[in-house]
Design an enzyme around this catalytic site. Structure first.
Site, PDB file in Angstrom:
ATOM      1  N   ASP A   1      37.135  44.293  34.321  1.00 28.13           N
ATOM      2  CA  ASP A   1      36.489  43.204  34.977  1.00 28.13           C
ATOM      3  C   ASP A   1      34.742  43.546  35.416  1.00 28.13           C
ATOM      4  O   ASP A   1      34.653  45.030  35.236  1.00 28.13           O
ATOM      5  CB  ASP A   1      37.126  43.199  36.425  1.00 28.13           C
ATOM      6  CG  ASP A   1      36.707  42.117  37.226  1.00 28.13           C
ATOM      7  OD1 ASP A   1      36.406  41.080  36.608  1.00 28.13           O
ATOM      8  OD2 ASP A   1      36.871  42.124  38.427  1.00 28.13           O
TER       9      ASP A   1
ATOM     10  N   HIS B   1      33.039  38.286  47.293  1.00 26.45           N
ATOM     11  CA  HIS B   1      33.737  39.378  47.151  1.00 26.45           C
ATOM     12  C   HIS B   1      33.570  40.365  48.464  1.00 26.45           C
ATOM     13  O   HIS B   1      32.566  40.268  49.146  1.00 26.45           O
ATOM     14  CB  HIS B   1      32.921  40.419  45.796  1.00 26.45           C
ATOM     15  CG  HIS B   1      33.000  39.793  44.746  1.00 26.45           C
ATOM     16  ND1 HIS B   1      34.272  39.701  44.039  1.00 26.45           N
ATOM     17  CD2 HIS B   1      32.151  39.359  43.807  1.00 26.45           C
ATOM     18  CE1 HIS B   1      34.058  39.347  42.682  1.00 26.45           C
ATOM     19  NE2 HIS B   1      32.723  39.108  42.765  1.00 26.45           N
TER      20      HIS B   1
ATOM     21  N   GLY C   1      36.932  36.973  44.631  1.00 26.56           N
ATOM     22  CA  GLY C   1      36.912  36.765  45.900  1.00 26.56           C
ATOM     23  C   GLY C   1      38.046  36.348  46.812  1.00 26.56           C
ATOM     24  O   GLY C   1      37.938  35.316  47.591  1.00 26.56           O
TER      25      GLY C   1
ATOM     26  N   ASN D   1      42.168  36.951  40.527  1.00 28.83           N
ATOM     27  CA  ASN D   1      42.116  38.224  40.859  1.00 28.83           C
ATOM     28  C   ASN D   1      42.376  38.673  42.203  1.00 28.83           C
ATOM     29  O   ASN D   1      42.067  37.998  43.106  1.00 28.83           O
ATOM     30  CB  ASN D   1      40.482  38.428  40.569  1.00 28.83           C
ATOM     31  CG  ASN D   1      40.029  38.501  39.182  1.00 28.83           C
ATOM     32  OD1 ASN D   1      40.747  37.973  38.390  1.00 28.83           O
ATOM     33  ND2 ASN D   1      38.628  38.588  39.024  1.00 28.83           N
ATOM     34  N   VAL D   2      43.316  39.597  42.056  1.00 28.09           N
ATOM     35  CA  VAL D   2      43.788  40.210  43.177  1.00 28.09           C
ATOM     36  C   VAL D   2      43.660  41.834  43.408  1.00 28.09           C
ATOM     37  O   VAL D   2      44.048  42.371  42.496  1.00 28.09           O
ATOM     38  CB  VAL D   2      45.558  40.010  43.369  1.00 28.09           C
ATOM     39  CG1 VAL D   2      45.930  40.056  44.498  1.00 28.09           C
ATOM     40  CG2 VAL D   2      45.794  38.422  43.076  1.00 28.09           C
ATOM     41  N   ASN D   3      43.277  42.095  44.571  1.00 30.11           N
ATOM     42  CA  ASN D   3      43.192  43.584  45.024  1.00 30.11           C
ATOM     43  C   ASN D   3      43.864  43.948  46.191  1.00 30.11           C
ATOM     44  O   ASN D   3      44.914  44.419  45.923  1.00 30.11           O
ATOM     45  CB  ASN D   3      41.388  43.804  44.867  1.00 30.11           C
ATOM     46  CG  ASN D   3      41.229  45.373  44.758  1.00 30.11           C
ATOM     47  OD1 ASN D   3      42.118  46.139  45.074  1.00 30.11           O
ATOM     48  ND2 ASN D   3      40.094  45.416  44.280  1.00 30.11           N
TER      49      ASN D   3
END
Length: 290
Positions: free
Chosen positions: A88, A186, A219, A240-242
């Site tokens: 990424d 983000h 985000g 997208n996963v954080n």
């Protein structure tokens, strides 16, 4: 194991995301920082029979080194379900050059802070080189503001992606996936919340303008389950996963690091992490799709 697929058309990330697009579900791209995260994503994917993407930052290449990247790709590709490895937010040219020597399935080129001509030139050149190696490429158009690992912290007030520009940008670069800016940021949304920031009508227009290209959602923290589902309805194929899947794991480690033996701590922490990933796979609709 070969370093990469022979053709970008048979590329693992491409196959996963086009299946998601056609099936009207999304696949999580889970940001991982250590082996606990890698194990959790693979275990969750196999339990849920879900495709998945392990997502790394350039930080990982520099901190862990090239051998770690090869280990991650080998572990992902050995899974009993499709698991891809994605890099990424490549911003620095040297990170792009290094990434192209490693067996990533796909990389993201973040030229969003450049002017349009520079962004097109960098992305087009990288796409050409990546496709020769069987990699696929995600690009960002517009400016997804905020701060995240390795990214500069900037003020809110994104430059939004215009549908016509998105179509022309993809034609010029031949990129495989697009991360649009539609009010997503983000690093957190503050008191206003993502619901008041996201322009879902704009996202729908972008999807219609580039209907054959999988869209990528950046985000995502904090974002409600309901808003994730609305984004998928508007064409998001990669999410997208954080922290959404990492926070419970981090809390568990912080609370138990001084109480449990390291082996016990690791086993239990990975299970906590795995269960968080499983929940998101069910939410995004990817469970049972592998």
């Amino acid at each position: 194991m070969s370093n990469c697929p022979q053709s970008p058309h048979s590329n693992r990330t491409r196959t996963i995301l086009h299946a998601a697009k056609n099936g009207k579900y999304a696949v999580g791209a889970y940001n991982c920082y250590n082996t606990d995260g890698i194990m959790a994503v693979i275990r969750a994917a196999e339990r849920m029979r879900s495709p998945a993407i392990i997502q790394l930052f350039p930080w990982t290449m520099h901190f862990h080194g090239a051998h770690f990247i090869r280990f991650v790709v080998a572990a992902a590709h050995a899974a009993s379900v499709p698991v891809a490895v994605h890099l990424d937010h490549c911003i620095n040219p040297e990170d792009i050059d290094l990434a192209l020597t490693l067996p990533f399935d796909s990389i993201m080129i973040d030229g969003s802070s450049m002017n349009e001509a520079e962004n097109i030139a960098v992305c087009a050149s990288t796409v050409s080189k990546a496709h020769e190696r069987g990699m696929t490429v995600e690009v960002e158009l517009g400016r997804i503001e905020g701060g995240e690992d390795g990214l500069p912290s900037v003020d809110l007030g994104s430059v939004l992606t215009r549908p016509g520009d998105a179509r022309r940008f993809l034609e010029a670069t031949q990129a495989d996936f697009l991360a649009p800016s539609f009010g997503n940021v983000h690093g957190g949304y503050g008191l206003v919340g993502a619901e008041k920031c996201w322009d879902l009508d704009l996202l729908q227009q972008i999807q219609q303008a580039i209907s054959s290209t999988p869209l990528v959602l950046h985000g995502t923290h904090p974002v409600s389950d309901e808003l994730f589902l609305k984004a998928i309805e508007c064409g998001m194929s990669k999410v997208n996963v954080n922290r959404t899947v990492r926070d419970k794991y981090t809390e568990f480690v912080a609370e138990n690091a001084g109480e449990l033996e390291l082996t016990t701590l690791k086993v239990q922490a990975v299970e906590v992490y795995t269960e968080s990933v499983e929940r998101v796979m069910k939410l995004l609709g990817s469970a049972g799709k592998a």
